[in-house]
Design a protein around this motif. Structure first.
Motif, PDB file in Angstrom:
ATOM      1  N   GLY A 288     -33.144 -49.239 -28.209  1.00 31.21           N
ATOM      2  CA  GLY A 288     -32.772 -50.203 -28.825  1.00 31.21           C
ATOM      3  C   GLY A 288     -33.835 -50.956 -29.440  1.00 31.21           C
ATOM      4  N   LEU A 289     -35.048 -50.459 -29.669  1.00 29.30           N
ATOM      5  CA  LEU A 289     -36.232 -51.493 -30.266  1.00 29.30           C
ATOM      6  C   LEU A 289     -35.825 -51.722 -31.600  1.00 29.30           C
ATOM      7  N   ASN A 290     -35.138 -51.134 -32.525  1.00 24.31           N
ATOM      8  CA  ASN A 290     -34.898 -51.330 -33.704  1.00 24.31           C
ATOM      9  C   ASN A 290     -34.260 -52.940 -33.924  1.00 24.31           C
ATOM     10  N   ASP A 291     -33.098 -52.900 -33.144  1.00 23.79           N
ATOM     11  CA  ASP A 291     -32.196 -54.322 -32.777  1.00 23.79           C
ATOM     12  C   ASP A 291     -32.989 -55.276 -32.251  1.00 23.79           C
ATOM     13  N   PHE A 293     -36.524 -55.701 -32.364  1.00 25.95           N
ATOM     14  CA  PHE A 293     -37.342 -56.300 -33.231  1.00 25.95           C
ATOM     15  C   PHE A 293     -36.810 -56.881 -34.408  1.00 25.95           C
ATOM     16  N   ARG A 294     -35.689 -56.445 -34.872  1.00 30.28           N
ATOM     17  CA  ARG A 294     -34.920 -57.064 -35.739  1.00 30.28           C
ATOM     18  C   ARG A 294     -34.927 -58.629 -35.556  1.00 30.28           C
ATOM     19  N   PHE A 295     -34.396 -58.678 -34.183  1.00 32.76           N
ATOM     20  CA  PHE A 295     -34.094 -60.124 -33.771  1.00 32.76           C
ATOM     21  C   PHE A 295     -35.262 -60.917 -33.589  1.00 32.76           C
ATOM     22  N   LEU A 296     -36.264 -60.262 -33.151  1.00 40.45           N
ATOM     23  CA  LEU A 296     -37.413 -61.023 -32.786  1.00 40.45           C
ATOM     24  C   LEU A 296     -38.293 -61.511 -34.213  1.00 40.45           C
ATOM     25  N   LEU A 297     -38.056 -60.744 -35.073  1.00 33.48           N
ATOM     26  CA  LEU A 297     -38.538 -60.968 -36.497  1.00 33.48           C
ATOM     27  C   LEU A 297     -37.491 -61.878 -37.501  1.00 33.48           C
ATOM     28  N   SER A 298     -36.500 -62.313 -36.990  1.00 33.54           N
ATOM     29  CA  SER A 298     -35.723 -63.093 -37.745  1.00 33.54           C
ATOM     30  C   SER A 298     -36.273 -64.531 -38.020  1.00 33.54           C
ATOM     31  N   ALA A 299     -35.944 -65.094 -39.216  1.00 32.64           N
ATOM     32  CA  ALA A 299     -36.275 -66.436 -39.622  1.00 32.64           C
ATOM     33  C   ALA A 299     -35.372 -67.291 -39.055  1.00 32.64           C
ATOM     34  N   GLU A 300     -34.389 -66.819 -38.300  1.00 30.06           N
ATOM     35  CA  GLU A 300     -33.555 -67.976 -37.675  1.00 30.06           C
ATOM     36  C   GLU A 300     -34.042 -68.654 -36.705  1.00 30.06           C
ATOM     37  N   HIS A 301     -35.283 -68.198 -35.976  1.00 30.58           N
ATOM     38  CA  HIS A 301     -35.952 -68.872 -34.980  1.00 30.58           C
ATOM     39  C   HIS A 301     -36.603 -70.064 -35.154  1.00 30.58           C
ATOM     40  N   PRO A 303     -38.318 -73.415 -35.987  1.00 27.07           N
ATOM     41  CA  PRO A 303     -40.013 -73.249 -36.435  1.00 27.07           C
ATOM     42  C   PRO A 303     -40.687 -72.701 -35.147  1.00 27.07           C
ATOM     43  N   PHE A 304     -39.695 -71.818 -34.531  1.00 29.85           N
ATOM     44  CA  PHE A 304     -40.340 -71.271 -33.252  1.00 29.85           C
ATOM     45  C   PHE A 304     -40.780 -69.784 -33.811  1.00 29.85           C
ATOM     46  N   PHE A 305     -41.339 -69.024 -33.165  1.00 29.54           N
ATOM     47  CA  PHE A 305     -41.405 -67.552 -33.663  1.00 29.54           C
ATOM     48  C   PHE A 305     -42.063 -66.694 -32.159  1.00 29.54           C
ATOM     49  N   PHE A 306     -41.494 -65.480 -32.057  1.00 31.32           N
ATOM     50  CA  PHE A 306     -41.879 -64.499 -31.068  1.00 31.32           C
ATOM     51  C   PHE A 306     -43.167 -63.544 -31.615  1.00 31.32           C
ATOM     52  N   ASP A 307     -43.999 -63.145 -30.627  1.00 33.56           N
ATOM     53  CA  ASP A 307     -44.869 -62.166 -31.006  1.00 33.56           C
ATOM     54  C   ASP A 307     -44.918 -61.166 -29.688  1.00 33.56           C
ATOM     55  N   LEU A 308     -45.740 -60.212 -29.662  1.00 35.38           N
ATOM     56  CA  LEU A 308     -46.180 -59.244 -28.563  1.00 35.38           C
ATOM     57  C   LEU A 308     -47.410 -59.697 -28.072  1.00 35.38           C
ATOM     58  N   ALA A 309     -47.984 -59.932 -26.813  1.00 40.39           N
ATOM     59  CA  ALA A 309     -49.020 -60.107 -26.451  1.00 40.39           C
ATOM     60  C   ALA A 309     -49.268 -58.936 -25.163  1.00 40.39           C
ATOM     61  N   ASP A 348     -35.286 -65.686 -22.284  1.00 43.67           N
ATOM     62  CA  ASP A 348     -35.704 -64.565 -21.598  1.00 43.67           C
ATOM     63  C   ASP A 348     -34.177 -63.810 -21.055  1.00 43.67           C
ATOM     64  N   ASN A 349     -33.039 -64.730 -20.779  1.00 42.32           N
ATOM     65  CA  ASN A 349     -31.776 -64.161 -20.290  1.00 42.32           C
ATOM     66  C   ASN A 349     -31.265 -63.369 -21.479  1.00 42.32           C
ATOM     67  N   LEU A 350     -31.218 -64.017 -22.636  1.00 43.93           N
ATOM     68  CA  LEU A 350     -30.534 -63.273 -23.855  1.00 43.93           C
ATOM     69  C   LEU A 350     -31.610 -61.740 -24.202  1.00 43.93           C
ATOM     70  N   LEU A 351     -32.758 -61.828 -23.984  1.00 47.42           N
ATOM     71  CA  LEU A 351     -33.658 -60.572 -24.460  1.00 47.42           C
ATOM     72  C   LEU A 351     -33.293 -59.440 -23.195  1.00 47.42           C
ATOM     73  N   ILE A 352     -33.063 -60.087 -22.030  1.00 46.75           N
ATOM     74  CA  ILE A 352     -32.921 -59.002 -20.946  1.00 46.75           C
ATOM     75  C   ILE A 352     -31.320 -58.470 -21.179  1.00 46.75           C
ATOM     76  N   LYS A 353     -30.266 -59.397 -21.152  1.00 48.28           N
ATOM     77  CA  LYS A 353     -28.864 -58.946 -21.012  1.00 48.28           C
ATOM     78  C   LYS A 353     -28.569 -58.323 -22.283  1.00 48.28           C
ATOM     79  N   THR A 354     -29.013 -58.830 -23.464  1.00 48.63           N
ATOM     80  CA  THR A 354     -28.464 -58.300 -24.890  1.00 48.63           C
ATOM     81  C   THR A 354     -29.377 -57.224 -25.456  1.00 48.63           C
ATOM     82  N   TYR A 355     -30.616 -57.161 -25.056  1.00 44.18           N
ATOM     83  CA  TYR A 355     -31.515 -56.063 -25.830  1.00 44.18           C
ATOM     84  C   TYR A 355     -32.203 -55.168 -24.913  1.00 44.18           C
ATOM     85  N   GLY A 356     -31.903 -55.360 -23.464  1.00 43.82           N
ATOM     86  CA  GLY A 356     -32.297 -54.341 -22.460  1.00 43.82           C
ATOM     87  C   GLY A 356     -33.719 -54.687 -22.280  1.00 43.82           C
ATOM     88  N   CYS A 357     -34.249 -55.690 -22.267  1.00 42.18           N
ATOM     89  CA  CYS A 357     -35.610 -55.789 -22.058  1.00 42.18           C
ATOM     90  C   CYS A 357     -35.840 -56.140 -20.618  1.00 42.18           C
TER      91      CYS A 357
END
Length: 376
Positions: A288-291, A293-301, A303-309, A348-357
């Motif tokens: 489910g990586l497409n879904d 990364f589509r969520f992570l890159l959304s402008a809805e977040h 003034p916050f933003f996600f990245d990968l470290a 973190d809960n959303l990422l784990i429960k909804t996107y399988g992280c």
């Protein structure tokens, strides 16, 4: 001996001490008091002490001996770590094994070993126990032990110009300092650097020996707290508004770290232009990586933003330093910081429960699984 200490290391009453200037180590002398170095707590009268489960409690500095580099901190509640005994042996020999406990460079509680190089090394008109055991920033204030797990010295410093040359405050000095604290009748005192007289309030001259204390910054700073840096003032005001105790969050010079629920949050200045708020939340799953990364890159977040470290998903908020130095912007920025802290705890809960992280290594998974967090 080493195996015995390592087997029980998490049960020992040795804890990490945090201030707005850095971190160090302290060890229990009873359930509500620990000893550390004066330079670890200086110039703060209130510090944070971290438990094994990464929660922090407040500590209040009660007695300081700047010249001997010792301090006693009273904890806000009793803790159950094992109290290591102070050795009653005062004569040690070269090549005798020594074991150092502490938090080197902010790592978890660690044990290093070596031998006594010199039992009474004269340095700056004071005697120290010299050792070749590894000492690093963060070890300061921790105990040096003999093979019987007795404290024989308190780690204080190393020579930057040399390898394998470190020093500890001998146990005789430590025991005397603790005994004098037990008899102390005032809430707080600093010992005169010249005569050891305990002084409970700001004064220019020592009432016992007459020394001019205005010339001793290591004395004055405990009675005259310096003005906070403007960045620290802004961050700590924003944290307090978000119901985060800023003293417990301090993690060194212009650095803060704390948990909001399950989410670890760090605040720091990466340069002269930006103030960073960041939370390491989760690691991507295998599907489910497409879904995701589509969520992570959304402008809805914004003034916050996600990245990968590396392999860890972070949520970030970056504030330009020019806004920090513009008081008219502060109300909006404080509100933004509060929203970031709140969102991190649910993200973190959303990422784990909804996107399988998967939870990030720093995530407090026990809290993540709690029913209250499920409803956040």
């Amino acid at each position: 001996m080493s195996a015995q200490i390592l087997d029980a290391i998490d049960h020992l009453g040795v804890y990490q001490v945090y201030t707005g200037g850095g971190t160090g180590t302290g060890f229990l002398i009873d359930a509500t008091h620990l000893v550390t170095n004066s330079h670890v707590v200086s110039p703060y009268r209130t510090v944070a002490v971290e438990m094994r489960d990464r929660t922090r409690i407040l500590g209040t500095v009660r007695r300081v001996h700047p010249q001997r580099d010792l301090a006693v901190v009273e904890l806000s509640r009793p803790v159950d770590g094992a109290v290591l005994p102070l050795s009653d042996i005062e004569q040690y020999r070269p090549k005798q094994p020594v074991h150092i406990l502490g938090f080197p460079v902010g790592l978890p509680l660690s044990l290093t070993e070596g031998v006594i190089s010199h039992p009474r090394q004269l340095l700056d008109e004071q005697y120290f126990l010299q050792t070749d055991a590894a000492i690093n920033p963060g070890n300061s204030g921790g105990p040096m032990l003999d093979d019987e797990q007795r404290i024989i010295a308190v780690t204080t410093c190393k020579l930057n110009e040399a390898d394998a040359v470190g020093f500890g405050i001998p146990v005789a000095d430590v025991r005397r300092f603790v005994e004098e604290f037990r008899a102390q009748s005032v809430p707080f005192g600093v010992q005169c650097p010249a005569c050891d007289e305990l002084i409970a309030k700001a004064t220019r001259y020592c009432p016992s020996c007459g020394s001019n204390l205005d010339t001793r910054d290591d004395f004055k700073e405990f009675f005259h707290t310096p003005d906070a840096h403007p960045v620290a003032d802004f961050v700590e005001r924003a944290l307090a508004k978000a119901n985060v105790d800023p003293v417990l969050a301090r993690h060194g010079d212009l650095n803060w770290s704390f948990y909001n629920g399950s989410a670890p949050i760090k605040v720091w200045c990466c340069c002269s232009d930006h103030l960073n708020f960041s939370s390491r939340l989760a690691q991507p799953g295998k599907r489910g990586l497409n879904d995701l990364f589509r969520f992570l890159l959304s402008a809805e977040h914004a003034p916050f933003f996600f990245d990968l470290a590396g392999s860890t998903i972070r949520m970030n908020l970056v504030i330009h330093m020019s806004d920090v130095f513009t008081p008219a912007e502060h109300d909006d920025l404080v509100e933004r910081v509060g929203r970031f802290i709140t969102k991190a705890d649910s993200a973190d809960n959303l990422l784990i429960k909804t996107y399988g992280c998967l939870p990030a290594p720093e995530t407090q998974t026990d809290f993540l699984d709690a029913p209250a967090h499920e409803n956040a």
